[in-house]
Design a protein around this motif. Structure first.
Motif, short mmCIF file in Angstrom:
data_model
loop_
_atom_site.label_atom_id
_atom_site.label_comp_id
_atom_site.label_asym_id
_atom_site.label_seq_id
_atom_site.Cartn_x
_atom_site.Cartn_y
_atom_site.Cartn_z
N VAL A 134 57.95 -77.60 -82.83
CA VAL A 134 57.79 -76.56 -83.85
C VAL A 134 56.31 -76.20 -83.90
O VAL A 134 55.46 -77.09 -83.94
N GLU A 135 56.02 -74.93 -83.85
CA GLU A 135 54.62 -74.50 -83.92
C GLU A 135 54.48 -73.37 -84.92
O GLU A 135 55.45 -72.68 -85.24
N ILE A 136 53.26 -73.19 -85.37
CA ILE A 136 52.97 -72.04 -86.24
C ILE A 136 52.37 -70.96 -85.36
O ILE A 136 51.42 -71.20 -84.62
N GLU A 145 69.22 -66.94 -86.82
CA GLU A 145 70.28 -67.43 -85.95
C GLU A 145 69.91 -67.11 -84.50
O GLU A 145 69.28 -66.09 -84.24
N THR A 146 70.30 -68.01 -83.58
CA THR A 146 69.93 -67.76 -82.18
C THR A 146 71.02 -66.99 -81.45
O THR A 146 72.19 -67.35 -81.52
N PRO A 147 70.63 -65.94 -80.73
CA PRO A 147 71.58 -65.31 -79.82
C PRO A 147 71.95 -66.31 -78.73
O PRO A 147 71.18 -67.23 -78.46
N PRO A 148 73.12 -66.14 -78.11
CA PRO A 148 73.53 -67.10 -77.09
C PRO A 148 72.48 -67.21 -76.00
O PRO A 148 71.90 -66.20 -75.58
N GLY A 149 72.21 -68.42 -75.58
CA GLY A 149 71.26 -68.61 -74.48
C GLY A 149 69.82 -68.71 -74.94
O GLY A 149 68.97 -69.18 -74.18
N ALA A 150 69.52 -68.30 -76.18
CA ALA A 150 68.12 -68.37 -76.62
C ALA A 150 67.76 -69.81 -76.96
O ALA A 150 68.54 -70.51 -77.59
N THR A 151 66.58 -70.24 -76.56
CA THR A 151 66.14 -71.60 -76.87
C THR A 151 64.97 -71.60 -77.83
O THR A 151 64.38 -72.65 -78.08
N VAL A 152 64.61 -70.44 -78.33
CA VAL A 152 63.56 -70.39 -79.35
C VAL A 152 64.05 -69.49 -80.48
O VAL A 152 64.88 -68.61 -80.27
N THR A 153 63.52 -69.75 -81.65
CA THR A 153 63.81 -68.84 -82.76
C THR A 153 62.68 -68.94 -83.77
O THR A 153 61.78 -69.77 -83.63
N ALA A 154 62.73 -68.08 -84.78
CA ALA A 154 61.63 -68.01 -85.75
C ALA A 154 62.09 -68.47 -87.12
O ALA A 154 63.26 -68.28 -87.49
N GLY A 155 61.17 -69.06 -87.87
CA GLY A 155 61.41 -69.44 -89.26
C GLY A 155 60.43 -68.69 -90.15
O GLY A 155 59.26 -68.55 -89.79
N TYR A 156 60.94 -68.19 -91.28
CA TYR A 156 60.09 -67.42 -92.19
C TYR A 156 60.18 -67.99 -93.60
O TYR A 156 61.15 -68.66 -93.95
N MET A 157 59.19 -67.68 -94.43
CA MET A 157 59.21 -68.06 -95.85
C MET A 157 57.95 -67.49 -96.49
O MET A 157 57.04 -67.04 -95.79
N THR A 158 57.93 -67.50 -97.81
CA THR A 158 56.70 -67.15 -98.51
C THR A 158 56.17 -68.42 -99.15
O THR A 158 56.93 -69.18 -99.75
N LEU A 159 54.87 -68.65 -98.98
CA LEU A 159 54.26 -69.84 -99.58
C LEU A 159 53.33 -69.38 -100.71
O LEU A 159 52.48 -68.51 -100.50
N ILE A 160 53.51 -69.96 -101.88
CA ILE A 160 52.68 -69.60 -103.02
C ILE A 160 51.90 -70.83 -103.47
O ILE A 160 52.49 -71.88 -103.72
N HIS A 201 54.77 -67.00 -88.45
CA HIS A 201 56.13 -67.52 -88.45
C HIS A 201 56.12 -68.89 -87.82
O HIS A 201 55.18 -69.26 -87.10
N LEU A 202 57.15 -69.67 -88.12
CA LEU A 202 57.34 -70.93 -87.41
C LEU A 202 58.09 -70.61 -86.14
O LEU A 202 59.05 -69.84 -86.16
N MET A 203 57.62 -71.16 -85.05
CA MET A 203 58.36 -70.99 -83.81
C MET A 203 59.07 -72.31 -83.52
O MET A 203 58.41 -73.35 -83.38
N LEU A 204 60.37 -72.25 -83.51
CA LEU A 204 61.17 -73.44 -83.21
C LEU A 204 61.55 -73.35 -81.73
O LEU A 204 62.16 -72.38 -81.30
N MET A 205 61.17 -74.37 -80.96
CA MET A 205 61.29 -74.26 -79.50
C MET A 205 62.11 -75.39 -78.91
O MET A 205 62.34 -76.41 -79.56
N ASN A 206 62.49 -75.18 -77.66
CA ASN A 206 63.28 -76.18 -76.93
C ASN A 206 64.56 -76.53 -77.64
O ASN A 206 64.97 -77.68 -77.67
#
Lengths: 214, 211
Positions: free
Chosen positions: A65-67, A30-45, A101-106
């Motif tokens: 979205v970037e890795i 979840e993004t804190p107020p004002g944040a425009t980026v956040t991270a996505g996580y998961m395990t890939l098998i 992690h996935l970086m979700l931006m903008n």
């Protein structure tokens, strides 16, 4: 154009379903107020017999979205964009705090707990869609399990060890958390099997992939 | 000749061992406490003091060294465009202060200072930290003030243009958090990976042993 590509990718995803990595516990912070980026996580098998490479990620609702790979070296926290990541045959790759992690931006709007983000991973076997639920930061640490390991264990964590999680050895670990983890993952494997057999039947069902099983 | 040399050497060794004896007792005390810490590095008494500084916190209230006096503080440096390390660390610190409060142990104030004031205004920092815990303090200010402050504390930050080529940049920054005692001495650093129960345990040990 984005939308056409998106639906094409869903179609192609349903056709080549079998050779995708299994996705366990996807979560976006979840993004804190004002944040425009956040991270996505998961395990890939990767249960296939060949390595799977992921070369890109995008989302219909997020413009960039970037890795990335987090690292701490000489007490400095860094983050490097990755052009690709590889999951070895039979191996596991964790997108987790302090690592990939996935970086979700903008972000143009905050992401709130219980929202969901659609991410398409561009893999060497085609595009796959994952639905990532949004949770408060810090929720991920048990979900992917490995943050509860002692620091040394985590540093030595190799991808093939994760594939052994179904085996008894893992349940013999001393901490209670680990016997729980064993059960959870067996449940997840079942759920994933069900997801994949649905996918083969009907391309449209693919849009509802990867329910989070806790 | 030999006798004189022998006496001189013996005297030297004796004097040397006296000196070693003195420093061993101070080191000994630190070593004992260090051995109890799970993931922190203790500094000697006279390592560093927090220098005078003048930044801003929410509502443009001043944030200065005076705000650290007579309290324990944990100082963390980062930026809000940090998707992984910073938010999770602040979430862990929230768990830490809750855990300490539950055990009726004094709670250090948590101060998160941006090393990216160009993007992180005072208001943005205040909103950001409040999301994790309403008592957390977010600091921003002039880049030169922040740079001088961080340099004096041995904290580093560097700015790297994003390879996406879109004029964005990322900030590499010190990963450890600094523990400051009520007399403004830099007592210890909490080293990564930052885990709430480890940090809580270490803070308890540090605060109990130094005042």
């Amino acid at each position: 154009m984005r939308k056409i590509l998106f639906f094409l990718s869903l179609w192609s995803a349903s056709v080549i379903a079998a050779d995708f990595p299994m996705i366990v516990d996807p979560v976006v912070n979840e993004t804190p107020p004002g944040a425009t980026v956040t991270a996505g996580y998961m395990t890939l098998i990767n249960k296939t017999e060949n390595a799977i490479t992921i070369t890109d990620a995008y989302s219909p609702s997020i413009s960039q979205v970037e890795i990335h790979l987090s690292n701490v070296k000489n007490d400095v926290a860094t983050m490097e964009k990755q052009d690709e990541v590889t999951i070895d045959a039979g191996g596991t790759l964790a997108f987790t705090h302090g690592s990939y992690h996935l970086m979700l931006m903008n972000l143009t709007a905050p992401l709130k707990e219980n929202d969901s983000v659609d991410i398409i991973l561009v893999t060497s076997n085609g595009d796959m869609l994952i639905e990532m639920p949004v949770r408060k930061p810090g929720t991920q640490t048990h979900a992917n399990g490995h943050d509860n390991m002692k620091k040394d264990d985590r540093l030595e964590f190799k991808s093939d060890e994760h594939a052994d999680m179904d085996k008894k050895e893992h349940a013999d670990m001393n901490k209670d958390e680990y016997s729980d983890m064993n059960k959870d993952d067996a449940a997840q494997t079942e759920a994933e099997k069900n997801e994949y057999s649905d996918m083969k039947k009907d391309g449209a069902a693919h849009t509802e992939t990867t329910k989070v099983v806790r | 000749m030999l006798l004189i040399a022998g006496v001189a050497i013996a005297a030297g060794v004796f004097a040397g061992s006296l000196k070693m004896g003195e420093s061993t007792s101070e080191d000994g005390a630190l070593t004992t406490i260090q051995a109890q810490l799970k993931n922190s590095l203790l500094f000697p008494d006279d390592f560093k003091q927090v220098p005078a500084f003048s930044l801003l916190q929410g509502n443009n209230k001043p944030l200065t060294d005076a705000d650290l006096k007579d309290k324990w503080s944990v100082l963390f440096f980062g930026f809000t465009n940090c998707p992984d390390i910073c938010p999770v660390t602040l979430a862990e610190m929230n768990s830490v202060v809750k855990e300490l409060a539950n055990e009726n142990i004094q709670v250090p104030q948590v101060i998160f200072i941006t090393v990216d004031p160009a993007r992180d205004t005072v208001e943005k920092m205040a909103e950001y930290v409040a999301y994790f815990n309403e008592d957390f303090i977010g600091g921003s200010g002039e880049l030169t003030d922040i740079t001088v402050f961080t340099r004096k504390l041995g904290v580093v930050a560097s700015y790297t243009a994003s390879s996406s080529g879109d004029n964005t940049y990322t900030v590499d920054h010190t990963a450890s958090m600094l523990v400051i005692d009520p007399s403004l001495r830099v007592r210890a650093k909490l080293t990564p990976p930052h885990k709430a129960d480890t940090i809580a345990a270490d803070l308890k040990t540090i605060m109990a042993n130094f005042n």
